[in-house]
Design a protein around this motif. Structure first.
Motif: not given
Length: 562
Positions: A27-40, A123-125, A127-132
């Motif tokens: 999940m970290r790998e996929a989200l960081e490639q999408s431009g997110f900071l990740v905490a676990e 992409h799913r995250v 979308y959720i972030l924009r909706s929020s």
């Protein structure tokens, strides 16, 4: 034109909560490639701690985790500051209706089902972030519209009031009302003056027991400023200990239901600094013509000193009626025997010895009790200066050795301890009391050892005996007044029951602590600490110790090696 990547402050923070390291890594790998900071976080409790430190913009939360599952973690996140606004997306392989309903009940925003399609996770995250964010902006717009509506309605009301005042037919009523308001304002000012200068704290409550009035004396008694408590209910500021809440709840219930219009309660209350005080509460209810509660007025008096005096009086009465009667009865009984009957010279000497011992016991009891009362009343003077502990202990042991019933007292002189900052007379009194106890409770002999060791800014003094020892259930009561351990080994050993209580208060007045380690049949070791004399310590000083005690430990993490 070359595009620049977003800074870390601009990149949204995503919190991944999953006990499976592999899932978190993917999940970290996929989200960081999408431009997110990740905490676990590997557990619910770790997620709560991370959330409190750095609230994320989205939480991806695994449902099936050991100990604390995703449902419980989600509910707990919603209770944290800011937790209600952050989307929580459940990551789960469960697809039954009950699990989905439960997730929404505890505050879940959305679902991502397993197995996860990794290429579309980012992409799913997004979308959720924009909706929020869009939903948050919508709420802000609605709030702004409501505020604009309220302001417009207020301006309309103000304009209507101005038009009403222009109506000549109401001039007489307006004038009369103005005179009434002036009279009420004057009365209110006089009342406010008396409330603010009252020796009792004045507290006003509304029908839901929110604080509406908080006088200057209330601030003085409880420590909270008016701004800190106005508008708050009783449960929101911790003025009442949990054990007192049942009594207070009954008073509130009686006032709310009209079963009583006036109540007087004496209970313990907390101050803002956490200390407890005894207070008398006089509360009365104001109701309207329909019997509905309008407000409650409470007058509060701090009776801590009065209660302390009552407790001291009760202790004195109990002492006179119980502790003093035993030696007095012996003195009177043997004196009457010698006055009314003829005895041999040997028998008379036996009776006189008993009378002499009982008079000494009575004298010691009275002296110890008076010392305790003087300390607790804050009238005991202490003359502090640098003391050579080894010299004072040697002198005390030499004096006491004659009354040790043949028990050897050994003073450990190495390593030489540093000087302490103490009152020599009171320190000698402590050593004599502890040595006396060690001898009395060593009826079968053995050795008594007195030694020292330094721990930081304190010097620890210890006295070890090889006597009868102390039962574990007696240790918490050992330093209370008139307590004596009751078993077949100690039942015949005399004493006032005040020595250890006196020792504890003297050590407390020195800023030290006292505790004991003991085992039945193997003896006891008493420890106490004194501050080491330093370059910043005044050479000598006289202090009057004010009543009260610091918290004293009964056990200590450092054990004396055999």
């Amino acid at each position: 034109m070359q595009s620049t990547s977003p800074t870390e402050k601009e990149r949204p923070l995503i919190l991944i909560v999953d006990d499976d390291f592999t899932i978190r890594l993917l999940m970290r790998e996929a989200l960081e490639q999408s431009g997110f900071l990740v905490a676990e976080a590997a557990s619910g409790s770790e997620a709560l701690a991370l959330f409190a430190q750095h609230p994320p913009e989205i939480v991806l939360l695994d449902v099936m985790m050991p100990n604390v599952d995703g449902f419980t973690t989600c509910a707990a996140l919603r209770q944290l500051p800011g937790g209600a606004r952050v989307p929580v997306v459940m990551v789960t392989g469960l697809d039954d209706l009950d699990s989905i309903n439960r997730a929404y009940e505890v505050g879940a925003t959305d679902f991502i089902t397993k197995p996860i399609v990794w290429p579309i996770l980012g992409h799913r995250v997004h979308y959720i972030l924009r909706s929020s964010r869009a939903m948050a902006e919508l709420h802000e717009s609605q709030a702004a519209l409501r505020q604009a509506h309220d302001e417009l309605e207020l301006r309309v009301q103000e304009r209507t009031a101005e038009l009403d005042h222009t109506n000549r037919t109401l001039q007489e009523e307006v004038s009369e009302r103005k005179r009434t308001e002036e009279a009420l304002q004057d009365a209110h000012q006089r009342l406010r003056f008396h409330v603010e200068n009252s020796p009792l704290a004045v507290i006003e409550w509304d029908s839901e027991f929110r604080v509406q009035g908080w006088s200057r004396q209330a601030e003085h008694i409880f420590g909270w400023k008016a701004a800190e408590v106005l508008g708050k209910q009783v449960a929101e500021w911790h003025i009442i200990p949990p054990e007192e809440m049942a009594k207070v709840s009954k008073v509130i219930s009686d006032l709310l239901t009209g079963h009583s219009s006036r109540q007087v309660v004496v209970n313990q209350n907390y101050r803002q600094d956490g200390s407890t005080i005894d207070c008398e509460w006089y509360s009365s209810a104001l109701v309207d013509e329909k019997g509905q509660l309008i407000s409650v007025l409470s007058l509060v008096q701090d009776v801590t000193e009065r209660k302390a005096l009552e407790r001291l009086k009760d202790e004195l009465v109990a002492t006179v009626s119980h502790e003093l009667r035993t030696p007095l009865a012996s003195l009177r009984g043997f004196a009457e025997l010698m006055l009314t009957r003829a005895f041999s010279l040997e028998r008379q000497r036996e009776f006189l010895s008993i009378i002499h011992d009982e008079s000494k016991r009575l004298t010691n009891l009275i002296n110890d009790f008076l010392d305790l009362q003087r300390i607790e009343a804050g009238r005991q003077e202490y003359h502090f200066k640098a003391i050579d502990v080894l010299a004072l202990a040697s002198e005390t042991v030499a004096v006491f050795q004659a009354n040790s019933n043949g028990i050897a007292i050994h003073l450990v002189k190495e390593p030489a301890p540093p000087p302490v900052y103490a009152d020599a007379d009171r320190l000698r009194q402590v050593l004599l009391n502890l040595l006396s106890n060690a001898v009395k409770f060593s009826p079968h002999g053995g050795e008594i050892t007195l030694g020292t060791r330094q721990e930081g800014a304190d010097l620890v003094l210890w006295i070890r005996d090889q006597g009868v020892g102390i039962a574990p259930d007696a240790l918490p009561k050992l330093f209370t007044k008139f307590f004596r351990a009751d078993n077949k080994e100690t039942r015949t050993i005399g004493g006032t029951g005040l020595g250890l209580a006196l020792v504890k208060r003297i050590i407390t007045a020195h800023g030290g602590q006292i505790w004991v380690e003991s085992e039945l049949g193997k003896g006891s070791t008493f420890f106490f600490t004194l501050p080491v004399e330093t370059a910043t310590t005044p050479l000598s000083a006289t202090h009057v110790h004010q009543g009260g005690e610091a918290t004293n430990r009964q056990q200590h993490p450092l054990r004396l090696s055999a």
